[in-house]
Write a protein that holds these residues in place. Sequence first.
Motif, mmCIF file in Angstrom:
data_model
loop_
_atom_site.group_PDB
_atom_site.id
_atom_site.type_symbol
_atom_site.label_atom_id
_atom_site.label_comp_id
_atom_site.label_asym_id
_atom_site.label_seq_id
_atom_site.Cartn_x
_atom_site.Cartn_y
_atom_site.Cartn_z
ATOM 1 N N GLY A 13 -3.366 3.869 -0.847
ATOM 2 C CA GLY A 13 -3.658 2.654 -1.589
ATOM 3 C C GLY A 13 -5.087 2.175 -1.432
ATOM 4 N N THR A 66 5.676 3.101 -0.123
ATOM 5 C CA THR A 66 4.926 1.847 -0.136
ATOM 6 C C THR A 66 5.415 0.939 0.993
ATOM 7 N N ASP A 118 0.828 -1.200 0.000
ATOM 8 C CA ASP A 118 0.000 0.000 0.000
ATOM 9 C C ASP A 118 0.867 1.257 0.000
ATOM 10 N N ASP A 142 -3.896 1.270 -9.194
ATOM 11 C CA ASP A 142 -2.556 1.682 -8.768
ATOM 12 C C ASP A 142 -2.146 2.927 -9.530
#
Length: 583
Positions: free
Chosen positions: A429, A394, A384, A497
Amino acid sequence: MIWLLVVSLLICIPIVNAGETAPAEMSSSETPPVEIKVLPKVDESLSNPRQTMNTFLSAMQAVSEGKKQQISTAVSTLALDNINELIRKDKGKELVQILSSVIERSKKVVLSSIDTNPKVGRYVFGTYSQGKVEIVKQIDGRWLFSKETISDLPSILEGLLIDPAKHGAKDPQKSLPFHIRLRAKMPEVLKGGFLLEYWQWIGLFIIIFIASLADKIVSWSLARNVKNWKQKFHALKEMDDTVLRPLGLMAMALIWWLGLKNLGLPSSALVILSIAVKLLVSLSFVWSAFRLVDILDLVLMNKARLTSNKFDDLFVPMIRKTLKVFVAVIGFIFIANNLNVNVSSLLAGLGIGGLAFAFASKDLIGNLLGSVTVLLDRPFSIGDWIVVGDVEGTVEDVGFRSTRIRTFYNSLITLPNGLLTNTKIDNMGERRYRRMKTMLNLTYDTSPEKIDAFCEGVRALIRLHPYMRKDYYEVYFNAYNSASLDILIYVFWATPDWNMELRERHRFLLDILRLSKQLGVEFAYPTQTLYLKQNPDEVEAVAELFKPSMTEAESFAVGQKEAEAIFDVTLGKGVIPGPVKFP
């Protein structure tokens, strides 16, 4: 792998020497403290020579009948204080077999003839050229086979080996330790030597050779099996061929362990070698268990990647780390037990110091609770895109103590899990839609009709693009800027994404550019326009509407009239538009 045994020896020698260090002598000027000891109650089975002999014989009879656990009762009749604690248990089992064989070859034991209270404090069962077999009263009141008897037993038995049993076992040779039976078959030339007897040196060489050969065979066989597994199971494709190498090391260490127990080495050598080998077995066990946990983690992670749920991506690494901690704890207890460390006392000491430990490690406990919170509350998952304070990136890994975040400039930031429990976490995310807001600046010479056509064309593009939100978007003439007419574009992407978002944004903006070319709409940039000539007709038309002598009310009337004319064309009087509805 001989170097592993050497390392284990270097570790064990200080441990053995520390246990055998003699206490410092007290200065003659110091007065020894008066110490009052309360002796424990003597067990009835060891209360006199007759009871001790009866206990030993009964226990060994039970062992011969298959009740192997009774051998510890027989060992309790021996005074083993001179034997190092690290090998006392194994050595005691060997000595009771030797003592039993000596008694069987000496004479029949008549318990009623044994004095229950000898005045000299000892009972002599038999006298031999190599020593005596006697039971002596200890300081604590117990009657045990003496230390001198324990040290002379091998020599006494060697002198009696050719004699048949006079009482007890029909074939006492079978109950003897293996190394005694083996030594009896050796020629006299191999019974001499330096430090060890020659046959023992040969036995050590054979054991080391067989163990090393077993290590190579097991390692080669397991590596070949791993290659076959990688071809059959896709989940194991990333596994190293040598992942099970520690099992070969364990096989070698076990052969060393079993071999050393059957060579009859002197206590000084046996202490060091046996503890070193036990330590090697323990370490190889922990190493092997770690590798098996890695294989399990590989299989579980492969299954987790096949599911749409991200929770298992976070949970599987926690399982791996928990199992490794569990294996490390079990290995520590196993090693401590082999080194005769009192684990119960150690744990009790940890309990007493628990409060101080808690104060000293409050951050560690906070981080551990934070990892549990992350696991249960699931504010993010592996992979995420999150923002925590000034950290953005991330999620790469979640551990017991910390969470690792890979930033967009590829650095790795470690955040304590305790910080995550009381900090705002923005999980980018988990967005259902990704917003895009921008202004398109059109030139001031763009006609209203073109602006309408252009805005509707952009709305049509939004409705046609597959990854754009169709139930909410805004495209309107929004502002007069200093050098442009501003069109607001407010849309949302339904992309999973960032990479896909950038691709679709690229496609959408290019389509807008193509639309502007088709409609003849030009984009503005900061400019200044110099008018060198004006249209006389246009100036005269405007001049007819405005006269120098007009009053303020007349000017208002002109503006109102022109506005009503425009409104009648664009919407119409009395028409109230409803809410915006998306096709």
